[in-house]
Enzyme design. Structure first.
Site, PDB file in Angstrom:
ATOM      1  NE  ARG A 189     -44.618 -15.852 -55.990  1.00  0.00           N
ATOM      2  CZ  ARG A 189     -45.205 -16.881 -55.402  1.00  0.00           C
ATOM      3  NH1 ARG A 189     -46.097 -16.659 -54.444  1.00  0.00           N
ATOM      4  NH2 ARG A 189     -44.911 -18.123 -55.761  1.00  0.00           N
ATOM      5  CD  GLU A 226     -41.041 -14.262 -49.865  1.00  0.00           C
ATOM      6  OE1 GLU A 226     -40.917 -15.476 -50.150  1.00  0.00           O
ATOM      7  OE2 GLU A 226     -42.120 -13.665 -49.915  1.00  0.00           O
ATOM      8  CG  HIS A 267     -44.035 -16.743 -48.809  1.00  0.00           C
ATOM      9  ND1 HIS A 267     -43.363 -16.461 -49.977  1.00  0.00           N
ATOM     10  CD2 HIS A 267     -45.150 -17.419 -49.188  1.00  0.00           C
ATOM     11  CE1 HIS A 267     -44.034 -16.935 -51.010  1.00  0.00           C
ATOM     12  NE2 HIS A 267     -45.129 -17.525 -50.550  1.00  0.00           N
TER      13      HIS A 267
END
Length: 331
Positions: free
Chosen positions: A235, A264, A284
């Site tokens: 993270r 994001e 991601h």
């Protein structure tokens, strides 16, 4: 039932075999990338069930209060920190979550980033297409030190792969991680500072919580070698805000590879790391793999069917359901 699946900006949910589990229901899949609140509410206004994709949308008290027909959040994956559970409970909205986590795809992606960055594969591919040659060396792994910050399930996979390349594994983290390191035959770092100073490749494998937010500081990064690399597939919030980009500009560490960001999705290339030549960034996508999607969504859909049958499972807030309460599947 009207079932909404927001944030499918990769456009892959419709390809899933497990989607057939929702046959007979109205399934609306939305591909918007971080839509403004009013647009999000417009799309979700009729939804009776929402299937959030990981933590892409923050379902705040305000948003939940403006979804009049909502009965259930069926979360993909285990994390529900992006949903205001208290607000759901107050309004009688059930929340279910997954019980499984895909550890292998994250570990695989971690090593894909490490090898790509150190062997400079993206750069070489682009240069070869232009008919050019690289005029500098890449870096090997054998004999180097792999630092693993957090030796949990994913961290153990990353460490094991490092040993297969002949790397020395150095571990830092809580007592459980240090104990696991010793049990596995790895070295537990004598101190936090030595961990950052000695690591040639440092993988952040810590779970995000209020206690671990910002756990990697600017001072930690400044201890790293100019030749070292930091990789973060956990993270972004584990690293102090802005610290990694600043550290890379200062040359310690010399490289970084990341798959996670504070906000994001990153759109229009608007992130400081994307402006640096010594940062390799992926959007991601560590978990963007079909088996993983089938696992996460399959469980979320099973949770929906169980809820509609009146026998809910994997409840986050079971107190919203009275003992005798059941839900008519035909609603």
């Amino acid at each position: 039932m009207i079932i909404a699946i927001p944030d499918d900006y990769h456009g892959v949910v419709h390809q899933l075999d497990c989607l057939a589990k929702l046959s007979g229901h109205v399934v609306r899949i939305f591909r918007d990338t971080a839509p403004p609140t009013d647009r999000l509410l417009q799309k979700l206004h009729e939804a009776e069930i929402i299937v959030p994709i990981r933590e892409r949308t923050q379902f705040t008290r305000e948003i939940i209060g403006r979804l009049p027909k909502l009965k259930l959040f069926s979360q993909t994956g285990r994390s529900t920190h992006h949903i205001d559970i208290a607000a759901c409970t107050e309004r009688g909205i059930a929340v279910t979550a997954g019980t499984h986590a895909s550890i292998y795809t994250v570990a695989e992606h971690t090593w894909a980033l490490i090898l790509s960055a150190l062997r400079r594969i993206p750069e070489e591919t682009a240069m070869m297409k232009r008919g050019e040659f690289r005029r500098s060396f890449s870096s090997a792994l054998h004999g180097r030190t792999l630092g693993v910050y957090g030796l949990g399930k994913i961290g153990r996979l990353v460490a094991a792969t490092g040993t297969s390349f002949g790397m020395h594994v150095l571990v830092w983290g809580r007592e459980a991680s240090l104990a696991a390191a010793k049990a596995a035959g790895y070295e537990a770092a004598p101190s936090r500072r030595e961990f950052f100073e000695r690591s040639d490749v440092l993988a952040v494998m810590v779970r995000l919580s209020s206690a671990t937010r910002g756990i990697v500081t600017a001072e930690d990064l400044a201890c790293m070698k100019p030749t070292a690399m930091l990789v973060n597939t956990a993270r972004a919030e584990l690293i102090a805000p802005g610290a990694l980009a600043k550290a890379l500009r200062n040359g310690r560490p010399g490289l970084a590879a990341v798959d996670v960001y504070e906000n994001e999705p990153v759109i229009h290339g608007d992130h400081p790391l994307l402006k640096l030549d010594n940062a390799l960034c992926t959007p991601h996508t560590a978990w963007l793999e079909q088996d993983t999607y089938e696992l996460y969504f399959g469980e979320a859909f099973d949770n929906i069917l169980a809820y509609l049958s009146g026998k809910p499972i994997n409840m986050v807030n079971p107190e919203v359901l009275a003992p005798a309460k059941s839900v008519d599947p035909g609603l």
